[in-house]
Design an enzyme around this catalytic site. Structure first.
Site, mmCIF file in Angstrom:
data_model
loop_
_atom_site.group_PDB
_atom_site.id
_atom_site.type_symbol
_atom_site.label_atom_id
_atom_site.label_comp_id
_atom_site.label_asym_id
_atom_site.label_seq_id
_atom_site.Cartn_x
_atom_site.Cartn_y
_atom_site.Cartn_z
ATOM 1 N N HIS A 1 -4.433 -3.298 6.791
ATOM 2 C CA HIS A 1 -4.266 -3.584 5.362
ATOM 3 C C HIS A 1 -5.640 -3.978 4.818
ATOM 4 O O HIS A 1 -5.934 -5.151 4.601
ATOM 5 C CB HIS A 1 -3.252 -4.711 5.133
ATOM 6 C CG HIS A 1 -3.239 -5.176 3.706
ATOM 7 N ND1 HIS A 1 -2.790 -4.393 2.678
ATOM 8 C CD2 HIS A 1 -3.684 -6.316 3.133
ATOM 9 C CE1 HIS A 1 -2.948 -5.041 1.536
ATOM 10 N NE2 HIS A 1 -3.499 -6.209 1.781
ATOM 11 N N ASP B 1 0.840 -1.200 0.000
ATOM 12 C CA ASP B 1 0.000 0.000 0.000
ATOM 13 C C ASP B 1 0.878 1.255 0.000
ATOM 14 O O ASP B 1 0.592 2.234 -0.689
ATOM 15 C CB ASP B 1 -0.905 -0.018 1.244
ATOM 16 C CG ASP B 1 -1.602 -1.354 1.403
ATOM 17 O OD1 ASP B 1 -2.451 -1.667 0.565
ATOM 18 O OD2 ASP B 1 -1.259 -2.110 2.335
HETATM 19 P P1 NAI Z 1 -2.751 -18.192 -3.379
HETATM 20 O O1 NAI Z 1 -4.073 -18.791 -3.025
HETATM 21 O O2 NAI Z 1 -2.250 -18.242 -4.776
HETATM 22 O O3 NAI Z 1 -1.629 -18.877 -2.464
HETATM 23 C C1 NAI Z 1 -1.814 -19.182 -1.124
HETATM 24 C C2 NAI Z 1 -1.099 -20.487 -0.871
HETATM 25 O O4 NAI Z 1 -1.171 -20.757 0.538
HETATM 26 C C3 NAI Z 1 -1.722 -21.691 -1.599
HETATM 27 O O5 NAI Z 1 -0.728 -22.377 -2.353
HETATM 28 C C4 NAI Z 1 -2.261 -22.542 -0.458
HETATM 29 O O6 NAI Z 1 -2.201 -23.925 -0.731
HETATM 30 C C5 NAI Z 1 -1.310 -22.145 0.677
HETATM 31 N N1 NAI Z 1 -1.798 -22.466 2.015
HETATM 32 C C6 NAI Z 1 -3.074 -22.502 2.467
HETATM 33 N N2 NAI Z 1 -3.105 -22.872 3.760
HETATM 34 C C7 NAI Z 1 -1.822 -23.068 4.137
HETATM 35 C C8 NAI Z 1 -1.221 -23.497 5.341
HETATM 36 N N3 NAI Z 1 -1.957 -23.791 6.412
HETATM 37 N N4 NAI Z 1 0.122 -23.580 5.377
HETATM 38 C C9 NAI Z 1 0.868 -23.313 4.291
HETATM 39 N N5 NAI Z 1 0.352 -22.925 3.117
HETATM 40 C C10 NAI Z 1 -0.974 -22.802 3.042
HETATM 41 O O7 NAI Z 1 -2.805 -16.718 -2.820
HETATM 42 P P2 NAI Z 1 -1.820 -15.501 -3.134
HETATM 43 O O8 NAI Z 1 -2.370 -14.707 -4.240
HETATM 44 O O9 NAI Z 1 -0.424 -15.989 -3.213
HETATM 45 O O10 NAI Z 1 -2.053 -14.632 -1.812
HETATM 46 C C11 NAI Z 1 -1.654 -15.120 -0.556
HETATM 47 C C12 NAI Z 1 -2.216 -14.258 0.566
HETATM 48 O O11 NAI Z 1 -1.662 -12.957 0.527
HETATM 49 C C13 NAI Z 1 -3.733 -14.078 0.498
HETATM 50 O O12 NAI Z 1 -4.235 -14.166 1.830
HETATM 51 C C14 NAI Z 1 -3.889 -12.660 -0.004
HETATM 52 O O13 NAI Z 1 -5.100 -12.083 0.398
HETATM 53 C C15 NAI Z 1 -2.706 -11.995 0.654
HETATM 54 N N6 NAI Z 1 -2.251 -10.744 0.052
HETATM 55 C C16 NAI Z 1 -1.754 -9.793 0.910
HETATM 56 C C17 NAI Z 1 -1.240 -8.616 0.451
HETATM 57 C C18 NAI Z 1 -0.697 -7.602 1.392
HETATM 58 O O14 NAI Z 1 -0.313 -6.531 0.934
HETATM 59 N N7 NAI Z 1 -0.645 -7.822 2.700
HETATM 60 C C19 NAI Z 1 -1.224 -8.330 -0.992
HETATM 61 C C20 NAI Z 1 -1.736 -9.392 -1.833
HETATM 62 C C21 NAI Z 1 -2.228 -10.561 -1.305
#
Ligand code: NAI
Length: 316
Positions: A172, A144
């Site tokens: 966030h 952000d």
């Molecule tokens: P994604 O769904 O592609 O990847 C998430 C991964 O976490 C998946 O491979 C899933 O299998 C894995 N996962 C689920 N439960 C788990 C566990 N207990 N232990 C280990 N791995 C586990 O999602 P993406 O796009 O990579 O986003 C990840 C997170 O980041 C989401 O929660 C999203 O909202 C958040 N996010 C945060 C941002 C920030 O600025 N703080 C910016 C963009 C996304």
């Protein structure tokens, strides 16, 4: 040669993980002269994708000896799911991963939570890893922050690197407050306040704020997926500045455990302006907060208090 640093990435088979892991390996996070040992954790349904990299689905193995933990894994909100159900899934994930880090991570492990709800996941992690110092637990609002810098640089047609000291306050989420009141721009005539250069107050107090607040949603709409490359890059920025320090005269935004600074309730993970030195962050103190900003700081704090209450209700 330097001793290697062990870096854990959870959610390693996901979109952000896929972009983040090679950045860390290339030295974007800790410098090209710092060897790293990557620990990559995902869950069994992702094991096949994970075989495309080198990693584990065993939490203990993943957490053992790590110096830095980047928590990208989590349960995403799916269509039709109640907020409480998503919270409940993430609370249980962060509770158990906190215990694993507590028992197996290196002493002084630094934790960055990326997965949403990032601030509250970090808070749960803090509660269930009591031996990890609270100063070592943070969440990502740097994306952000970088977006706010980007908006100003576009508006003024200057390089992003010439803009500094914007602030992301709070959660966030769309209640975050992107604040430009203390931001400056490097110009040929010296450093100038953003408020002086952008004379359009209506834009600064309106569209600028909502654009930064809504940027995540706009990307999901356009891509049908959330931002991955910019999130991975922001995670590297966050850890790099935390470990290696912020440049003199520059602060960045980090979600950290509130000590009550700026009358933000203590005990929330809240994004503040911080400077970093010797591996430790410090909240920038004494910035004047006008009435407009005060309301926005309070609003996002209220949302975080509600999230905290919701998270606790999932625990009982
Ligand atoms: P994604 O769904 O592609 O990847 C998430 C991964 O976490 C998946 O491979 C899933 O299998 C894995 N996962 C689920 N439960 C788990 C566990 N207990 N232990 C280990 N791995 C586990 O999602 P993406 O796009 O990579 O986003 C990840 C997170 O980041 C989401 O929660 C999203 O909202 C958040 N996010 C945060 C941002 C920030 O600025 N703080 C910016 C963009 C996304």
């Amino acid at each position: 040669a330097k001793d290697p640093v062990r870096v854990l990435v959870t959610g390693a088979a996901g979109q952000i993980g896929y972009a983040l892991v090679p950045m860390i390996a290339r030295g974007v996070m800790l410098g090209a002269d710092q060897p790293v040992i990557l620990h990559m954790l995902d869950i069994p349904p992702a094991a096949e994708a994970l075989n495309g990299v080198v990693a584990t689905t065993d939490v203990v193995e993943a957490c053992t000896g790590v110096n830095i933990a980047v928590m990208v894994g989590g349960f995403p909100r799916k269509e039709g799911m109640e907020r409480k159900d998503v919270m409940s899934k993430n609370v249980s994930i962060y509770k158990s991963q906190a215990s694993a880090l507590e028992k197996h991570a290196a002493a002084n492990c630094k934790v960055l939570v990326v997965a949403n709800p990032a601030n509250t996941n970090a808070l749960i992690l803090k509660e269930f890893a009591p031996s990890i110092p609270e100063k070592n637990i943070s969440c990502l609002t740097r994306l952000d922050h970088n977006r706010a810098l980007g908006q100003i640089s576009e508006r003024l047609n200057v390089q992003v690197s010439d803009v500094k000291n914007v602030i992301i306050w709070g959660n966030h989420s769309s209640t975050q407050y992107p604040d430009v009141n203390h931001a400056t721009v490097n110009t040929p005539a010296g450093e100038k306040a953003v408020r002086e250069l952008v004379s359009d107050d209506a834009w600064l107090n309106g569209e600028f704020i909502t654009t930064v607040q809504q940027r995540g949603a706009a990307i999901i709409k356009a891509r049908k997926l959330s931002s991955a490359l910019s999130a991975a890059s922001a995670a590297c920025d966050h850890i790099r500045d935390w470990v290696l320090g912020t440049p003199e005269g520059t602060w960045v935004s980090m979600g950290v455990y509130s000590d009550g600074s700026y009358n933000v309730p203590a005990g929330l993970i809240y994004s503040f302006p911080v400077t970093c030195q010797n591996g430790e962050w410090k909240i920038v103190q004494g910035l004047p907060i006008d009435e407009f900003s005060r309301k926005k700081l309070d609003l996002t704090a209220e949302e975080l208090s509600e999230e905290k209450a919701l998270a606790y209700s999932c625990l009982s």
